[in-house]
Design an enzyme around this catalytic site. Sequence first.
Site, short mmCIF file in Angstrom:
data_model
loop_
_atom_site.label_atom_id
_atom_site.label_comp_id
_atom_site.label_asym_id
_atom_site.label_seq_id
_atom_site.Cartn_x
_atom_site.Cartn_y
_atom_site.Cartn_z
N THR A 47 38.44 -21.89 10.36
CA THR A 47 37.29 -22.80 10.38
C THR A 47 36.17 -22.14 11.17
O THR A 47 36.41 -21.45 12.16
CB THR A 47 37.65 -24.19 10.97
OG1 THR A 47 37.84 -24.08 12.37
CG2 THR A 47 38.89 -24.78 10.31
N GLY A 48 34.95 -22.33 10.69
CA GLY A 48 33.83 -21.63 11.32
C GLY A 48 33.98 -20.13 11.16
O GLY A 48 33.75 -19.37 12.10
N GLY A 49 34.33 -19.72 9.95
CA GLY A 49 34.60 -18.30 9.71
C GLY A 49 33.39 -17.53 9.18
O GLY A 49 33.54 -16.38 8.76
N SER A 58 30.70 -16.82 11.03
CA SER A 58 29.90 -16.30 12.15
C SER A 58 30.82 -15.93 13.32
O SER A 58 31.93 -16.46 13.44
CB SER A 58 28.92 -17.39 12.60
OG SER A 58 28.17 -16.99 13.72
N GLY A 59 30.36 -15.04 14.17
CA GLY A 59 30.99 -14.79 15.47
C GLY A 59 32.49 -14.50 15.44
O GLY A 59 32.97 -13.65 14.68
N ILE A 60 33.21 -15.21 16.29
CA ILE A 60 34.65 -14.97 16.44
C ILE A 60 35.40 -15.29 15.15
O ILE A 60 36.33 -14.59 14.75
CB ILE A 60 35.21 -15.81 17.61
CG1 ILE A 60 34.57 -15.38 18.94
CG2 ILE A 60 36.74 -15.69 17.70
CD1 ILE A 60 34.85 -16.33 20.11
N GLY A 61 34.99 -16.35 14.47
CA GLY A 61 35.65 -16.75 13.22
C GLY A 61 35.49 -15.68 12.15
O GLY A 61 36.45 -15.36 11.42
N SER A 81 38.65 -22.07 25.41
CA SER A 81 37.68 -21.32 26.20
C SER A 81 38.15 -21.30 27.65
O SER A 81 38.78 -22.26 28.11
CB SER A 81 36.31 -22.00 26.16
OG SER A 81 35.46 -21.45 27.13
N TYR A 90 31.48 -29.71 27.33
CA TYR A 90 32.07 -28.57 26.61
C TYR A 90 33.43 -28.21 27.21
O TYR A 90 34.42 -28.04 26.50
CB TYR A 90 31.12 -27.37 26.68
CG TYR A 90 31.66 -26.13 26.00
CD1 TYR A 90 31.77 -26.06 24.61
CD2 TYR A 90 32.07 -25.02 26.75
CE1 TYR A 90 32.27 -24.92 23.99
CE2 TYR A 90 32.57 -23.88 26.13
CZ TYR A 90 32.67 -23.84 24.75
OH TYR A 90 33.17 -22.72 24.13
N1 LIG Z 1 31.11 -16.85 22.32
C1 LIG Z 1 31.75 -17.17 23.42
O1 LIG Z 1 31.42 -16.68 24.52
C2 LIG Z 1 32.91 -18.11 23.36
C3 LIG Z 1 33.77 -18.18 24.48
C4 LIG Z 1 34.85 -19.05 24.45
C5 LIG Z 1 35.09 -19.82 23.33
N2 LIG Z 1 34.26 -19.74 22.26
C6 LIG Z 1 34.56 -20.58 21.11
O2 LIG Z 1 34.66 -19.79 19.97
C7 LIG Z 1 34.39 -20.57 18.80
C8 LIG Z 1 33.44 -19.79 17.90
O3 LIG Z 1 32.24 -19.59 18.60
P1 LIG Z 1 31.33 -18.29 18.41
O4 LIG Z 1 30.99 -17.81 19.76
O5 LIG Z 1 31.89 -17.38 17.40
O6 LIG Z 1 29.99 -19.01 17.89
P2 LIG Z 1 29.19 -18.98 16.51
O7 LIG Z 1 28.89 -17.60 16.10
O8 LIG Z 1 28.06 -19.93 16.75
O9 LIG Z 1 30.21 -19.60 15.48
C9 LIG Z 1 30.50 -20.96 15.43
C10 LIG Z 1 31.14 -21.24 14.09
O10 LIG Z 1 31.51 -22.62 14.05
C11 LIG Z 1 30.98 -23.19 12.86
N3 LIG Z 1 30.73 -24.60 13.07
C12 LIG Z 1 29.99 -25.20 14.05
N4 LIG Z 1 29.97 -26.53 13.85
C13 LIG Z 1 30.70 -26.78 12.74
C14 LIG Z 1 31.06 -27.94 12.02
N5 LIG Z 1 30.61 -29.16 12.38
N6 LIG Z 1 31.83 -27.81 10.93
C15 LIG Z 1 32.28 -26.60 10.53
N7 LIG Z 1 31.97 -25.46 11.15
C16 LIG Z 1 31.19 -25.55 12.25
C17 LIG Z 1 29.72 -22.40 12.57
O11 LIG Z 1 29.39 -22.47 11.19
P3 LIG Z 1 28.19 -23.40 10.62
O12 LIG Z 1 27.07 -23.32 11.59
O13 LIG Z 1 27.92 -22.83 9.28
O14 LIG Z 1 28.77 -24.76 10.52
C18 LIG Z 1 30.17 -21.01 12.94
O15 LIG Z 1 30.87 -20.42 11.88
C19 LIG Z 1 33.86 -21.90 19.32
O16 LIG Z 1 34.88 -22.87 19.26
C20 LIG Z 1 33.50 -21.60 20.75
O17 LIG Z 1 33.55 -22.74 21.57
C21 LIG Z 1 33.18 -18.90 22.25
#
Ligand SMILES: NC(=O)c1ccc[n+]([C@@H]2O[C@H](COP(=O)([O-])OP(=O)(O)OC[C@H]3O[C@@H](n4cnc5c(N)ncnc54)[C@H](OP(=O)(O)O)[C@@H]3O)[C@@H](O)[C@H]2O)c1
Length: 250
Positions: free
Chosen positions: A12-14, A16-19, A135, A148
């Site tokens: 899910t959320g694949g 962008s970013g980590i996904g 996180s 958060y």
């Molecule tokens: N980056 C960090 O430092 C960090 C650290 C710890 C944990 N995390 C966790 O890692 C996960 C991914 O974050 P990321 O850093 O890779 O950020 P990101 O690049 O912003 O990716 C977030 C992903 O979640 C999707 N998303 C957001 N809301 C959604 C919804 N309502 N339904 C379906 N998809 C949704 C986005 O796609 P759409 O916008 O297309 O919906 C996107 O694919 C998150 O859970 C975040 O809390 C991140």
Amino acid sequence: MKNLENKVAIVTGGNSGIGYAAAAELTAKGAKVIVTGRNKEALAKAETELNVTGIVADQSDLKSIDNLVDQVRAKFGKIDIVFLNAGIASFAPIDSASEEHYDSIMNVNVKGAFFTVQKLLPILNDGGSIIFNTSVNAHLGMPNSSVYASSKAAVLSLNKVFAVELAARKIRVNAVSPGPVETPIYGKLGLEKEEVEGFGALLGEKILLKRFAQASEIAKTVGFLASDDASFITGSEIVVDGGLTVNAVV
Ligand SMILES: NC(=O)c1ccc[n+]([C@@H]2O[C@H](COP(=O)([O-])OP(=O)(O)OC[C@H]3O[C@@H](n4cnc5c(N)ncnc54)[C@H](OP(=O)(O)O)[C@@H]3O)[C@@H](O)[C@H]2O)c1
């Protein structure tokens, strides 16, 4: 190593970013991968670049999750791996955090993750692997992060309880808890560029390895937990934070 051949995975959320990085890793290990997100264009890009299947789904909307499950069942039948990665972050101090701030985060990060698992269970094979993206904030008292951080702490509770409830089906349930990772999420916090850079510099100092993680470093942990290499690991959390949470006070 291609140790996920004949497996079907959902990230899910694949888009962008980590996904996105996790989708690439699972694909490289031989899995057929489905990625979700709300942004159609980003999904189409991931489909082309990663050779995955993109499905538009909003994790905060239960009807949208039902639709996702229907589409996955029709196209793939059963699945083996679920990476609950979709999530949002924003920060606000306790005295000015709004109901909208609270609900938007909880609806995606907690309610969405909970019901995505519940609704995917009928098509998840016994012996499958569920992985939550939480996180280090779940363990930290970082100012302005209360909603958060508590959303991620709630997911850690889901991780433990689901591991117990699903053990009879030999489904392993685990969590990866990243520290700061270089992803587009920092551009979505509603902060000025200088504020993000200042925050990044401060955090960078606290991380023992003196840098943010690359998304691929979190993805490798997801690939490990998804595979039989982690066959005796369930109900666990792997912290991938470059030593942030063990840094000494003095
Ligand atoms: N980056 C960090 O430092 C960090 C650290 C710890 C944990 N995390 C966790 O890692 C996960 C991914 O974050 P990321 O850093 O890779 O950020 P990101 O690049 O912003 O990716 C977030 C992903 O979640 C999707 N998303 C957001 N809301 C959604 C919804 N309502 N339904 C379906 N998809 C949704 C986005 O796609 P759409 O916008 O297309 O919906 C996107 O694919 C998150 O859970 C975040 O809390 C991140």
